[in-house]
Design a protein around this motif. Structure first.
Motif, short mmCIF file in Angstrom:
data_model
loop_
_atom_site.label_atom_id
_atom_site.label_comp_id
_atom_site.label_asym_id
_atom_site.label_seq_id
_atom_site.Cartn_x
_atom_site.Cartn_y
_atom_site.Cartn_z
N ARG A 152 0.84 -1.20 0.00
CA ARG A 152 0.00 0.00 0.00
C ARG A 152 0.88 1.25 0.00
NH1 ARG A 152 -4.79 0.43 4.10
NH2 ARG A 152 -5.71 -0.87 2.51
N TYR A 153 1.93 1.23 0.79
CA TYR A 153 2.84 2.38 0.87
C TYR A 153 3.52 2.61 -0.48
CZ TYR A 153 6.27 5.51 3.03
OH TYR A 153 7.03 6.60 3.36
N LEU A 154 4.02 1.55 -1.08
CA LEU A 154 4.67 1.66 -2.39
C LEU A 154 3.68 2.12 -3.46
CD1 LEU A 154 6.84 -1.58 -2.27
CD2 LEU A 154 7.68 0.78 -2.19
N ALA A 155 2.47 1.59 -3.40
CA ALA A 155 1.45 1.99 -4.38
C ALA A 155 1.10 3.47 -4.25
CB ALA A 155 0.20 1.13 -4.22
N THR A 156 1.08 3.98 -3.03
CA THR A 156 0.78 5.39 -2.81
C THR A 156 1.88 6.27 -3.39
OG1 THR A 156 -0.48 4.88 -0.82
CG2 THR A 156 0.33 7.15 -1.04
N ILE A 157 3.12 5.89 -3.15
CA ILE A 157 4.24 6.65 -3.72
C ILE A 157 4.17 6.60 -5.25
CG2 ILE A 157 6.76 6.75 -3.98
CD1 ILE A 157 6.94 5.61 -1.10
N ALA A 158 3.95 5.40 -5.79
CA ALA A 158 3.89 5.23 -7.25
C ALA A 158 2.74 6.02 -7.86
CB ALA A 158 3.77 3.74 -7.58
N LYS A 159 1.62 6.10 -7.16
CA LYS A 159 0.47 6.87 -7.65
C LYS A 159 0.84 8.34 -7.80
CE LYS A 159 -4.36 7.85 -6.62
NZ LYS A 159 -5.45 7.65 -5.65
N GLY A 160 1.54 8.89 -6.82
CA GLY A 160 1.98 10.28 -6.90
C GLY A 160 2.97 10.50 -8.03
N LEU A 161 3.89 9.56 -8.20
CA LEU A 161 4.86 9.68 -9.29
C LEU A 161 4.18 9.57 -10.65
CD1 LEU A 161 7.79 7.58 -7.78
CD2 LEU A 161 7.72 10.07 -8.11
N THR A 162 3.15 8.73 -10.74
CA THR A 162 2.40 8.59 -11.98
C THR A 162 1.68 9.89 -12.31
OG1 THR A 162 2.10 6.22 -11.60
CG2 THR A 162 0.59 7.27 -13.14
N ALA A 163 1.07 10.50 -11.30
CA ALA A 163 0.40 11.79 -11.52
C ALA A 163 1.41 12.84 -11.98
CB ALA A 163 -0.30 12.24 -10.24
#
Length: 158
Positions: A52-63
């Protein structure tokens, strides 16, 4: 960190590949996610749900990636509308693109309406009443938004 990377990197890259439909972008963002994790102030042992933590970071980087590409596309579309003699040189274009990306990074931490008010004031040179009308907010809110944006810029640049 090594075990976290080994255990979750393939999963994260797969998740990003599904979201982005691009193997290279997925690989880059997965790598950037772990780099961000290395720089994070949170000790790795305090991460209760690594995925979940990695996915949250990745979501921000994707945005961030999509926002950067949108800025670049808009700038290139603008350049295409210029008459041949007025188009900036390749060096000037690169400089402007880098400035736009840096400005976007600077303003990224602001809520959308605060960012919009700042852009309208600084780049379109609209007055407070014009900004209020355009955004459908009060003059006091315009003032608060612009104060907040300037504080954010000063703190980010400090």
């Amino acid at each position: 960190m090594h075990s976290l990377y080994q255990d979750h990197h393939p999963w994260l890259q797969g998740l990003l590949r599904k979201r982005l439909s691009n193997r290279e972008d997925a690989a880059d963002l997965a790598q950037d996610t772990f780099v961000r994790l290395l720089r994070a102030p949170l000790p790795q042992e305090d991460i209760r749900d690594p995925r979940r933590y990695l996915a949250t970071i990745a979501k921000g980087l994707t945005a961030d990636l999509f926002r950067r590409r949108s800025l670049e596309r808009d700038y290139l579309e603008y350049l295409a509308t210029l008459p041949q003699g007025l188009a900036p040189s390749a060096e000037e274009q690169l400089s402007v693109q880098q400035t736009l990306l840096e400005l976007d990074r600077l303003l990224a931490g602001l809520p959308p309406k605060v960012r919009a008010a700042f852009v309208l004031a600084q780049f379109e040179e609209l007055s407070y009443p014009e900004i209020a009308q355009r955004l459908g907010i009060s003059l006091r809110t315009v003032s608060n938004y612009l104060t907040r944006a300037m504080e954010h810029c000063c703190l980010t640049l400090a």
